[in-house]
Design a protein around this motif. Structure first.
Motif, PDB file in Angstrom:
ATOM      1  N   ARG A   8       0.816  -1.352   0.011  1.00  0.00           N
ATOM      2  CA  ARG A   8       0.049  -0.071  -0.178  1.00  0.00           C
ATOM      3  C   ARG A   8       0.933   1.471   0.004  1.00  0.00           C
ATOM      4  N   LEU A   9       2.259   1.000   0.106  1.00  0.00           N
ATOM      5  CA  LEU A   9       3.180   2.212   0.240  1.00  0.00           C
ATOM      6  C   LEU A   9       4.041   2.491  -1.072  1.00  0.00           C
ATOM      7  N   CYS A  10       3.432   2.771  -2.071  1.00  0.00           N
ATOM      8  CA  CYS A  10       4.066   3.063  -3.483  1.00  0.00           C
ATOM      9  C   CYS A  10       3.621   4.641  -3.710  1.00  0.00           C
ATOM     10  N   TYR A  11       4.828   5.208  -4.517  1.00  0.00           N
ATOM     11  CA  TYR A  11       4.662   6.676  -4.557  1.00  0.00           C
ATOM     12  C   TYR A  11       4.832   7.018  -6.203  1.00  0.00           C
ATOM     13  N   HIS A  12       4.399   8.222  -6.506  1.00  0.00           N
ATOM     14  CA  HIS A  12       4.446   8.599  -7.990  1.00  0.00           C
ATOM     15  C   HIS A  12       3.690   7.975  -8.790  1.00  0.00           C
ATOM     16  N   GLN A  13       2.549   7.897  -8.543  1.00  0.00           N
ATOM     17  CA  GLN A  13       1.479   6.967  -9.471  1.00  0.00           C
ATOM     18  C   GLN A  13       1.995   5.356  -9.649  1.00  0.00           C
TER      19      GLN A  13
ATOM     20  N   PHE B  67       4.088  10.051   3.323  1.00  0.00           N
ATOM     21  CA  PHE B  67       5.408   9.326   3.206  1.00  0.00           C
ATOM     22  C   PHE B  67       6.076  10.017   1.597  1.00  0.00           C
ATOM     23  N   GLU B  68       4.905  10.114   0.786  1.00  0.00           N
ATOM     24  CA  GLU B  68       5.566  10.543  -0.353  1.00  0.00           C
ATOM     25  C   GLU B  68       5.996  11.871  -0.676  1.00  0.00           C
ATOM     26  N   LYS B  69       5.419  12.759   0.277  1.00  0.00           N
ATOM     27  CA  LYS B  69       5.928  14.143   0.593  1.00  0.00           C
ATOM     28  C   LYS B  69       7.512  14.242   1.099  1.00  0.00           C
TER      29      LYS B  69
ATOM     30  N   LEU C  83       9.288  11.510   1.300  1.00  0.00           N
ATOM     31  CA  LEU C  83      10.461  11.063   0.260  1.00  0.00           C
ATOM     32  C   LEU C  83      11.082  12.182  -0.493  1.00  0.00           C
ATOM     33  N   ASP C  84      10.104  12.810  -1.442  1.00  0.00           N
ATOM     34  CA  ASP C  84      10.445  14.167  -2.000  1.00  0.00           C
ATOM     35  C   ASP C  84      11.208  15.248  -1.471  1.00  0.00           C
ATOM     36  N   TYR C  85      11.041  15.333  -0.255  1.00  0.00           N
ATOM     37  CA  TYR C  85      11.801  16.612   0.363  1.00  0.00           C
ATOM     38  C   TYR C  85      13.018  15.747   0.895  1.00  0.00           C
ATOM     39  N   PHE C  86      13.071  14.557   1.347  1.00  0.00           N
ATOM     40  CA  PHE C  86      14.333  14.264   2.029  1.00  0.00           C
ATOM     41  C   PHE C  86      15.249  13.650   1.054  1.00  0.00           C
ATOM     42  N   PHE C  87      14.733  13.059  -0.068  1.00  0.00           N
ATOM     43  CA  PHE C  87      15.690  12.357  -1.135  1.00  0.00           C
ATOM     44  C   PHE C  87      16.850  13.039  -1.529  1.00  0.00           C
ATOM     45  N   PRO C  88      16.672  14.307  -1.980  1.00  0.00           N
ATOM     46  CA  PRO C  88      17.531  15.361  -2.659  1.00  0.00           C
ATOM     47  C   PRO C  88      18.467  15.953  -1.475  1.00  0.00           C
ATOM     48  N   LEU C  89      17.935  15.832  -0.287  1.00  0.00           N
ATOM     49  CA  LEU C  89      18.835  16.350   0.702  1.00  0.00           C
ATOM     50  C   LEU C  89      19.950  15.184   1.119  1.00  0.00           C
ATOM     51  N   ILE C  90      19.585  13.787   1.097  1.00  0.00           N
ATOM     52  CA  ILE C  90      20.346  12.707   1.117  1.00  0.00           C
ATOM     53  C   ILE C  90      21.393  13.055   0.291  1.00  0.00           C
TER      54      ILE C  90
ATOM     55  N   TYR D  97      26.883   0.110   2.524  1.00  0.00           N
ATOM     56  CA  TYR D  97      25.571   0.800   2.526  1.00  0.00           C
ATOM     57  C   TYR D  97      25.220   1.206   4.105  1.00  0.00           C
ATOM     58  N   VAL D  98      23.995   2.014   3.962  1.00  0.00           N
ATOM     59  CA  VAL D  98      23.455   2.168   5.249  1.00  0.00           C
ATOM     60  C   VAL D  98      22.045   2.246   4.900  1.00  0.00           C
ATOM     61  N   ARG D  99      21.246   1.940   5.817  1.00  0.00           N
ATOM     62  CA  ARG D  99      19.506   2.063   5.373  1.00  0.00           C
ATOM     63  C   ARG D  99      19.006   3.217   6.367  1.00  0.00           C
ATOM     64  N   ILE D 100      18.355   4.017   5.584  1.00  0.00           N
ATOM     65  CA  ILE D 100      17.674   4.989   6.374  1.00  0.00           C
ATOM     66  C   ILE D 100      16.393   5.370   6.022  1.00  0.00           C
ATOM     67  N   SER D 101      15.571   5.071   7.340  1.00  0.00           N
ATOM     68  CA  SER D 101      14.210   5.267   7.455  1.00  0.00           C
ATOM     69  C   SER D 101      13.554   6.727   7.568  1.00  0.00           C
ATOM     70  N   TYR D 102      12.491   7.106   6.581  1.00  0.00           N
ATOM     71  CA  TYR D 102      12.324   8.312   6.756  1.00  0.00           C
ATOM     72  C   TYR D 102      10.829   8.381   7.456  1.00  0.00           C
ATOM     73  N   THR D 103      10.931   7.801   8.644  1.00  0.00           N
ATOM     74  CA  THR D 103       9.468   7.661   9.309  1.00  0.00           C
ATOM     75  C   THR D 103       9.597   8.750  10.245  1.00  0.00           C
ATOM     76  N   LEU D 104      10.067   9.848   9.908  1.00  0.00           N
ATOM     77  CA  LEU D 104      10.211  11.081  11.068  1.00  0.00           C
ATOM     78  C   LEU D 104       9.711  12.346  10.475  1.00  0.00           C
TER      79      LEU D 104
END
Ligand code: PMP
Ligand code: GLU
Length: 398
Positions: free
Chosen positions: A209-214, A298-300, A302-309, A368-375
């Motif tokens: 149920r957690l898929c983004y961008h159509q 979560f989609e919002k 992701l869009d905010y956080f990914f470029p920062l990462i 690698y490291v895994r980063i959760s954006y559940t904040l």
């Protein structure tokens, strides 16, 4: 001297849970840590679900054992839900409720594996698959994906690793830790390949149920009757309804396999907690707005956080399409800051930078490291600031 089984020497504690437990302990002692570790929504379980659980307690519905397979209305609700969302039809004896999806997987491996049986696992993979396969006496056959293809594996790669001992393949789309989502076509190809070679498909669809961008995640069981009959679907309410603590998952598929799983559960867990089953029933049958609201949030993020990462020196990542993780190659960052391994870098980041991430070792990719954006956004912003400061400080020192 206590005696520990040889079996337990094969597995270590789950690194996702171990890191988050460590962070909780540090926080309890007053440390100011931002935790990007464990994969669970930071939302509260919706009120209608909590109310249903309270009501079930008040009505004395939860005081006794339930059938090992789960209460009938919940099994029926699971069937109805998947009929509606995926257009698939299961019978009651093809559904088993479990103590979280994790326990459904554990029970499944115990039921299907004999010594030396091979299970194909696309890597990176969720930390518990390999350990559960080992505990059931099976052999993990890992296939490494590449970031250029979102770590997804192809038919050619599968064919290269197939032997006469291959009994199952684990698919996990959307994926933990990469966030990759397999397309319908890719799943169909893999599904047909598995049918052709009589390989059981274990499809872990806990994030679907957690898929983004159509992007829409597809249940592999919906692709054809043959593929459905070749698959055991694993799902649950943990992620979609912010119910990780309630511990309700389920397995659906071949009635003989499910029947054996229920038999095993009757000797191990007896049944999933009855109150949680009533809560899960309310989740699946009640208003579904929450699922989409959380998905949008979560989609919002992701869009905010990914470029920062991506802007962090020495971090390289592929944009995820689902779940709530970003899998980052941090080898360069580790080298820049004087650490010989990414796992040491992650430890340094926790102890000196006060940001917790999970090292990639447990997922099969140590660089690698895994980063959760559940904040929330503020905490994500602060985390980026701290990581950048940590890298800068350490780089200057080297
Ligand atoms: N599969 C994957 C890919 C997961 O990330 C998780 C995380 N918890 C699970 C299964 C298990 O979910 P549950 O909380 O329902 O046991
Ligand atoms: N699946 C989540 C994670 O990967 C929860 C912890 C676990 O069960 O591993 O962080």
């Amino acid at each position: 001297m206590v005696r520990i089984s040889k079996r337990m020497s094969l597995v270590a504690e789950s690194p996702t849970l171990a890191t988050s437990t460590k962070v909780k302990a540090m926080k309890a002692k007053g440390a100011d840590i931002i935790s990007l570790t464990v994969g669970e929504p930071d939302f509260e379980t919706p009120k209608n679900i909590r109310d249903a659980a309270i009501q079930a307690i008040q009505e004395n519905k939860v005081n006794h054992y339930t059938p090992s397979a789960g209460i009938l209305p919940l099994r029926q609700a699971i069937i109805d839900y998947h009929q509606e969302t995926d257009g698939v039809q299961y019978e009651l004896n093809q559904v088993m409720v479990s103590d979280g999806a994790k326990n459904a997987l554990y029970t499944l491996f115990q039921v299907i594996l004999n010594p030396e049986d091979e299970v194909i696992i696309p890597s990176p993979y969720w930390v518990s698959y390999t350990e559960q396969v080992k505990l059931a006496g099976g052999k993990n056959i890992l296939i490494d994906g590449v970031p250029e293809n979102n770590f997804k594996i192809s038919l050619e790669m599968l064919e290269k690793h197939r032997t006469n001992k291959t009994v199952a393949i684990i698919l996990n789309s959307p994926n933990n830790p990469t966030g990759a989502v397999y397309t319908e076509e890719e799943l169909r190809e893999i599904g047909n390949w598995a049918v052709e070679h009589n390989i059981l498909i274990i499809s872990d669809e806990i994030y679907y149920r957690l898929c983004y961008h159509q992007q829409e995640a597809v249940s592999i069981a919906s692709l054809s009757e043959e593929i459905k009959n070749q698959s055991i679907i694993i799902n649950g309410v943990s992620k979609s309804y912010a119910m990780t603590g309630w511990r309700i998952g389920y397995a659906m598929g071949n009635q003989e396999v499910i029947g054996k799983m229920i038999q095993l559960a009757s000797h191990s867990t007896s049944n999933p907690a009855s109150v949680s089953q009533y809560a899960a029933l309310a989740a699946l049958t009640g208003n579904q707005n929450f699922v989409n609201e959380m998905r949008e949030e979560f989609e919002k993020r992701l869009d905010y956080f990914f470029p920062l990462i991506e802007s962090i020196p020495g971090f390289q990542a592929t944009k995820p399409q689902g779940a709530f993780y970003i899998f980052v190659n941090a080898k360069e960052a580790a080298t820049m800051t004087g650490y010989s391994t990414v796992s040491d870098f992650a430890l340094g980041l926790l102890e000196e930078g006060h940001v917790a991430v999970v090292g990639g070792d447990g997922f099969g990719f140590p660089d690698y490291v895994r980063i959760s954006y559940t904040l929330n956004k503020e905490n994500l912003t602060e985390a980026i600031k701290r990581i950048k400061q940590f890298i800068q400080l350490k780089s200057n020192r080297n």
